[in-house]
Scaffold this active site. Structure first.
Site, PDB file in Angstrom:
ATOM      1  N   GLY A 294     -50.050  32.322 -33.641  1.00  0.00           N
ATOM      2  CA  GLY A 294     -50.878  32.089 -34.816  1.00  0.00           C
ATOM      3  C   GLY A 294     -50.098  32.259 -36.104  1.00  0.00           C
TER       4      GLY A 294
ATOM      5  N   LEU B  40     -50.170  34.585 -38.603  1.00  0.00           N
ATOM      6  CA  LEU B  40     -49.591  35.902 -38.854  1.00  0.00           C
ATOM      7  C   LEU B  40     -48.529  36.235 -37.823  1.00  0.00           C
ATOM      8  CD1 LEU B  40     -49.449  38.536 -40.388  1.00  0.00           C
ATOM      9  CD2 LEU B  40     -51.409  39.366 -39.050  1.00  0.00           C
TER      10      LEU B  40
ATOM     11  N   ALA C   3     -57.247  36.196 -32.930  1.00  0.00           N
ATOM     12  CA  ALA C   3     -58.636  36.137 -33.393  1.00  0.00           C
ATOM     13  C   ALA C   3     -59.186  34.729 -33.230  1.00  0.00           C
ATOM     14  CB  ALA C   3     -58.736  36.548 -34.859  1.00  0.00           C
TER      15      ALA C   3
ATOM     16  N   THR D  17     -61.472  40.336 -42.239  1.00  0.00           N
ATOM     17  CA  THR D  17     -61.646  39.212 -43.163  1.00  0.00           C
ATOM     18  C   THR D  17     -62.623  39.481 -44.297  1.00  0.00           C
ATOM     19  OG1 THR D  17     -62.448  36.905 -43.236  1.00  0.00           O
ATOM     20  CG2 THR D  17     -63.423  38.333 -41.595  1.00  0.00           C
ATOM     21  N   ASP D  18     -62.480  38.720 -45.356  1.00  0.00           N
ATOM     22  CA  ASP D  18     -63.433  38.764 -46.478  1.00  0.00           C
ATOM     23  C   ASP D  18     -64.792  38.212 -46.079  1.00  0.00           C
ATOM     24  OD1 ASP D  18     -62.142  36.238 -46.207  1.00  0.00           O
ATOM     25  OD2 ASP D  18     -62.763  35.655 -48.212  1.00  0.00           O
TER      26      ASP D  18
ATOM     27  N   TYR E  42     -68.859  33.918 -37.660  1.00  0.00           N
ATOM     28  CA  TYR E  42     -67.481  34.397 -37.771  1.00  0.00           C
ATOM     29  C   TYR E  42     -67.439  35.769 -38.438  1.00  0.00           C
ATOM     30  CZ  TYR E  42     -62.753  34.887 -39.634  1.00  0.00           C
ATOM     31  OH  TYR E  42     -61.517  35.383 -39.962  1.00  0.00           O
TER      32      TYR E  42
END
Length: 283
Positions: free
Chosen positions: A10, A12, A61, A102-103, A126
């Protein structure tokens, strides 16, 4: 020091691989989702028993925000059961867990940057599954760092930056929403922040009170339209870019209208330096 990284293919995961050679004191062990399936507890135990890591960075994720609305169970298995399994094995093997959140756990109704103490209120599958993943970790293993981030981009994988560059080469005109406000996050900067935390732990700087939730993104704020405009400007792409409201671009999942994150805590505790969002890598 051994650092195990899940989700190696992914954004990251690839960002961490791109800078791994800068950290001679760390032995990185990267695993793709097919090699280490975080949804399979026994697989996790087998890998951890072989690798014997000191730290685990969970970069795996389910991140397909819109698709999650029609695949809630798949999102839940990866974003909730996966982190729960990692918390279980990290506790069993005494491994410090760094988990990316996450935001999207926020509803976007704020008018000032979200702190780690603000109450989450996700509006979609999500965000809800990511929040449940956070809670699963917190209930199982105290030696964790949950890092909430936003609008991640890089030269790797699929992301807004690469999409804009592709569309900029294909089209003469483009419309992008200008009423969703947040902060882009360079994946390499995020990777460096995680390794800063790990090195602080290895230097025995850490205390029990330092574990918990942290925010990290780049500094400042912008709309997706602003982000696109800067991408085209830096890459010398001439395109007719027009701002539009979110209502003109409906999606299955509702996006937070405002999701700027306050980075004061991670800067204060770990001395993490945060670049302005405009200082991103040109690819």
């Amino acid at each position: 020091m051994v650092v195990l990284v899940t989700g190696a293919s992914g954004q990251l995961g690839q960002a961490l691989q791109s800078i791994a050679n800068q950290y001679a004191e760390i032995e990185f062990q990267f695993y793709t989702s097919s090699e280490l399936d975080i949804t399979n507890l026994e697989n996790c135990k087998t890998i951890f028993a072989e690798a014997r890591p000191d730290f685990c960075i969970n970069a795996a994720a389910y991140t397909a925000v819109d698709k999650a609305e029609s695949e809630p169970e798949k999102a839940r298995v990866i974003n909730v059961e996966g982190p729960r399994n990692l918390a279980i094995v990290c506790k069993e093997f005494g491994v410090v867990l760094l988990h990316i959140s996450t935001d999207f756990i926020f509803d976007g109704a704020a008018t000032k940057p979200y702190t780690e103490e603000d109450s989450p209120n996700p509006t979609g599958v999500y965000g809800q599954t990511k929040l449940e993943g956070e809670k699963a970790i917190q209930e199982i293993w105290e030696k964790h760092f949950i890092i909430r981030t936003s609008w991640v981009y890089s030269e790797f994988g699929n992301n807004f930056l690469k999409t804009m560059l592709r569309l900029g080469s294909e089209r003469d005109a483009l419309s992008v929403v200008n009423d969703q406000i947040g902060t882009p996050t360079n994946a390499v900067d995020l990777a460096k922040a995680l390794l800063k935390i790990i090195k602080s732990c290895d230097d025995e700087f850490i205390s029990a009170s330092h574990y918990g939730v942290y925010n990290f993104s780049n500094e400042g704020q912008c709309s997706w339209y602003d982000f696109a405009k800067k991408i085209f400007e830096i890459n010398n792409i001439n395109i007719d870019l027009q701002p539009i409201p979110t209502s003109n671009y409906p999606t299955p999942a509702k996006r937070p209208a405002y999701s700027v994150l306050d980075k004061s805590k991670i800067k204060r505790i770990f001395g993490v330096e945060v670049r302005e969002w405009e200082e991103f890598v040109v690819i």
